[in-house]
Design a protein around this motif. Structure first.
Motif, PDB file in Angstrom:
ATOM      1  N   ALA A   1       1.014  -1.714   0.158  1.00 19.29           N
ATOM      2  CA  ALA A   1       0.023  -0.018  -0.126  1.00 19.29           C
ATOM      3  C   ALA A   1       0.389   1.864   0.099  1.00 19.29           C
ATOM      4  CB  ALA A   1      -0.545   0.091   1.168  1.00 19.29           C
ATOM      5  N   TYR A   2       1.678   1.463   0.492  1.00 18.04           N
ATOM      6  CA  TYR A   2       2.928   2.247   0.617  1.00 18.04           C
ATOM      7  C   TYR A   2       3.557   3.059  -0.868  1.00 18.04           C
ATOM      8  CZ  TYR A   2       6.288   5.437   2.048  1.00 18.04           C
ATOM      9  OH  TYR A   2       7.364   6.791   2.584  1.00 18.04           O
ATOM     10  N   VAL A   3       4.030   1.843  -0.861  1.00 17.82           N
ATOM     11  CA  VAL A   3       4.446   2.183  -2.378  1.00 17.82           C
ATOM     12  C   VAL A   3       3.552   2.789  -3.958  1.00 17.82           C
ATOM     13  CG1 VAL A   3       5.294   0.480  -4.583  1.00 17.82           C
ATOM     14  CG2 VAL A   3       6.616  -0.411  -2.224  1.00 17.82           C
ATOM     15  N   GLU A   4       2.438   2.020  -3.289  1.00 16.36           N
ATOM     16  CA  GLU A   4       1.372   2.704  -4.685  1.00 16.36           C
ATOM     17  C   GLU A   4       1.532   4.572  -4.118  1.00 16.36           C
ATOM     18  OE1 GLU A   4      -2.121   1.061  -3.616  1.00 16.36           O
ATOM     19  OE2 GLU A   4      -1.952  -1.030  -4.729  1.00 16.36           O
ATOM     20  N   LEU A   5       1.945   5.004  -2.978  1.00 14.77           N
ATOM     21  CA  LEU A   5       1.945   6.495  -2.716  1.00 14.77           C
ATOM     22  C   LEU A   5       3.119   6.822  -3.660  1.00 14.77           C
ATOM     23  CD1 LEU A   5       1.216   6.589   1.013  1.00 14.77           C
ATOM     24  CD2 LEU A   5      -0.460   6.762  -1.006  1.00 14.77           C
ATOM     25  N   ARG A   6       3.868   6.467  -3.284  1.00 12.69           N
ATOM     26  CA  ARG A   6       5.312   6.680  -4.545  1.00 12.69           C
ATOM     27  C   ARG A   6       5.792   7.432  -3.663  1.00 12.69           C
ATOM     28  NH1 ARG A   6       6.471   3.175  -8.042  1.00 12.69           N
ATOM     29  NH2 ARG A   6       8.031   4.314  -9.389  1.00 12.69           N
ATOM     30  N   ARG A   7       6.356   7.938  -2.238  1.00 14.55           N
ATOM     31  CA  ARG A   7       6.917   8.217  -1.390  1.00 14.55           C
ATOM     32  C   ARG A   7       8.060   7.753  -1.046  1.00 14.55           C
ATOM     33  NH1 ARG A   7       1.586   9.908   2.475  1.00 14.55           N
ATOM     34  NH2 ARG A   7       2.839   8.514   4.733  1.00 14.55           N
ATOM     35  N   HIS A   8       8.768   7.262  -2.500  1.00 15.34           N
ATOM     36  CA  HIS A   8       9.728   6.133  -1.653  1.00 15.34           C
ATOM     37  C   HIS A   8      10.884   6.721  -3.022  1.00 15.34           C
ATOM     38  CE1 HIS A   8       7.462   3.682  -4.518  1.00 15.34           C
ATOM     39  NE2 HIS A   8       8.539   2.521  -5.158  1.00 15.34           N
ATOM     40  N   ARG A   9      11.510   5.741  -3.457  1.00 10.59           N
ATOM     41  CA  ARG A   9      12.912   5.744  -4.525  1.00 10.59           C
ATOM     42  C   ARG A   9      13.216   4.608  -5.253  1.00 10.59           C
ATOM     43  NH1 ARG A   9      17.634  10.159  -4.108  1.00 10.59           N
ATOM     44  NH2 ARG A   9      18.098   9.729  -6.250  1.00 10.59           N
ATOM     45  N   GLU A  10      13.152   4.143  -6.187  1.00 11.59           N
ATOM     46  CA  GLU A  10      13.417   2.856  -6.797  1.00 11.59           C
ATOM     47  C   GLU A  10      14.245   2.491  -7.910  1.00 11.59           C
ATOM     48  OE1 GLU A  10      10.400   0.337  -8.045  1.00 11.59           O
ATOM     49  OE2 GLU A  10       8.755   1.846  -6.915  1.00 11.59           O
ATOM     50  N   GLY A  11      15.732   1.572  -7.608  1.00  7.50           N
ATOM     51  CA  GLY A  11      16.467   1.738  -8.744  1.00  7.50           C
ATOM     52  C   GLY A  11      17.198   0.796  -9.321  1.00  7.50           C
TER      53      GLY A  11
ATOM     54  N   ARG B   1      10.784   6.645   9.498  1.00  7.29           N
ATOM     55  CA  ARG B   1       9.911   7.149  10.037  1.00  7.29           C
ATOM     56  C   ARG B   1       8.296   7.014   9.009  1.00  7.29           C
ATOM     57  NH1 ARG B   1      13.028  12.479  11.982  1.00  7.29           N
ATOM     58  NH2 ARG B   1      14.059  11.570  13.866  1.00  7.29           N
ATOM     59  N   ASP B   2       8.891   7.381   8.117  1.00  4.82           N
ATOM     60  CA  ASP B   2       7.530   8.088   6.959  1.00  4.82           C
ATOM     61  C   ASP B   2       6.600   6.321   6.760  1.00  4.82           C
ATOM     62  OD1 ASP B   2       5.975   9.417   5.469  1.00  4.82           O
ATOM     63  OD2 ASP B   2       6.873   8.724   3.750  1.00  4.82           O
ATOM     64  N   ILE B   3       7.098   5.609   6.656  1.00  6.37           N
ATOM     65  CA  ILE B   3       6.616   4.264   6.172  1.00  6.37           C
ATOM     66  C   ILE B   3       6.461   4.408   7.421  1.00  6.37           C
ATOM     67  CG2 ILE B   3       8.884   2.539   6.685  1.00  6.37           C
ATOM     68  CD1 ILE B   3       7.118   1.347   4.571  1.00  6.37           C
ATOM     69  N   VAL B   4       7.430   3.824   8.534  1.00  6.65           N
ATOM     70  CA  VAL B   4       6.003   3.341  10.470  1.00  6.65           C
ATOM     71  C   VAL B   4       4.632   3.914  10.298  1.00  6.65           C
ATOM     72  CG1 VAL B   4       6.677   3.414  12.606  1.00  6.65           C
ATOM     73  CG2 VAL B   4       8.702   2.575  11.161  1.00  6.65           C
ATOM     74  N   SER B   5       4.581   5.701   9.968  1.00  8.65           N
ATOM     75  CA  SER B   5       3.460   6.708  10.039  1.00  8.65           C
ATOM     76  C   SER B   5       2.923   5.925   9.519  1.00  8.65           C
ATOM     77  CB  SER B   5       4.076   7.893  10.531  1.00  8.65           C
ATOM     78  OG  SER B   5       3.056   8.701   9.978  1.00  8.65           O
ATOM     79  N   PHE B   6       2.780   6.158   7.795  1.00  5.70           N
ATOM     80  CA  PHE B   6       1.906   5.218   7.385  1.00  5.70           C
ATOM     81  C   PHE B   6       1.628   3.596   7.581  1.00  5.70           C
ATOM     82  CE2 PHE B   6       0.746   2.303   3.643  1.00  5.70           C
ATOM     83  CZ  PHE B   6      -0.317   3.057   3.023  1.00  5.70           C
TER      84      PHE B   6
END
Length: 269
Positions: free
Chosen positions: A229-239, A252-257
């Protein structure tokens, strides 16, 4: 064939910065061939975070008697007597969480926490702070290395590891205000000061299924569900790093989510 230098460069492009605190979950198979193998990958990670940065991994223990003592299960008396006590300095790491952790543990200056089943290994200036203390009954919640990792603005790196590998979300499970959390009990053999072995009982949250709906065999647990569910928000980085598709999350962000997700979907009205 990748090298220490090409892996470090790819990590930098992904967003791993000098001075960062990073908890890494890695699949060596997904990364592909690297000159020098796992040791070179550890060196590349250390190059990426630099001398002021720190790395952490979930080592656990390859001889953990968690399943053998779970919820009051009794071991054969002879087997119990012969079972080795946990020793942070020499005990093996659990292969299911990746072989890279064994190489992290062998890195000069590495520290390992004292919780046998949930032991964390850390390297760098924050190694001691992250790994001590780590008491039985505080595997992933308040008072654990995960709490200190989140408080210090750590980043979670999935280096080819799947989305169900985000261990820091067990901290979200522990602090989320939801009813009917599953709890477990287990025993661990600890070496006493006189050289003997003492079995200690502990109770904790069930990291294999914080709620009944997340404890169904073959179905996604809370960690995988929240991460997807978090990945769908695109608040992370991929590569790409080597041949591996990688993710970088702000802890902090993914734990809060994760806390919000659990409380919205499973909290009391």
């Amino acid at each position: 064939m990748n090298t220490r230098e090409t892996i470090a460069a790819a990590l930098s492009r992904l967003g791993v910065q000098s001075g960062a605190l990073v908890m890494v979950h890695a699949s060596l198979k997904a990364i592909g061939p690297v000159d020098g193998g796992a040791a070179s990958i550890v060196s590349a990670l250390l190059d990426a975070v630099g001398p002021t940065g720190s790395l952490m991994g979930y080592a656990s223990w390859d001889r953990s008697p968690y399943e053998e003592t779970l919820n009051g299960a009794r071991m054969d008396a002879e087997l119990r007597h012969r079972w080795p006590p946990f020793d942070p300095a020499i005990s093996g790491t659990y292969r299911g969480f990746g072989l890279l952790n064994r190489f992290l543990l062998q890195t000069p200056g590495a520290r390992r926490s004292a919780h046998p089943d949930a032991s964390m290994v850390a390297v760098g200036p924050l190694a001691g702070t992250l790994t001590r203390p780590h008491e039985l009954g505080q595997a992933f919640g308040p008072g654990s290395p995960l709490e200190r990792f989140v408080e210090r603005a750590g980043k979670v790196l999935l280096l080819g590891a799947p989305l169900d590998s985000v261990t820091v979300l067990h901290y979200a499970e522990a602090i989320a205000r939801i009813p009917n959390k599953r709890r477990v009990s287990y025993e661990m053999p600890i070496r006493s000061e006189d050289g003997g072995v003492r079995w200690k009982r502990a109770e904790d949250f069930d990291s294999n299924g914080i709620l009944d709906c997340f404890a169904i065999e073959g179905e996604p647990d809370a960690v995988e569900t929240i991460t997807n569910a978090y990945v769908e928000l695109r608040r992370h980085r991929e590569g790409l790093v080597g041949q591996a598709h990688c993710y970088l999350f702000e802890a902090r962000d993914i734990v809060s989510f994760g806390v919000d997700y659990l409380q919205r979907h499973f909290g009391s009205p």
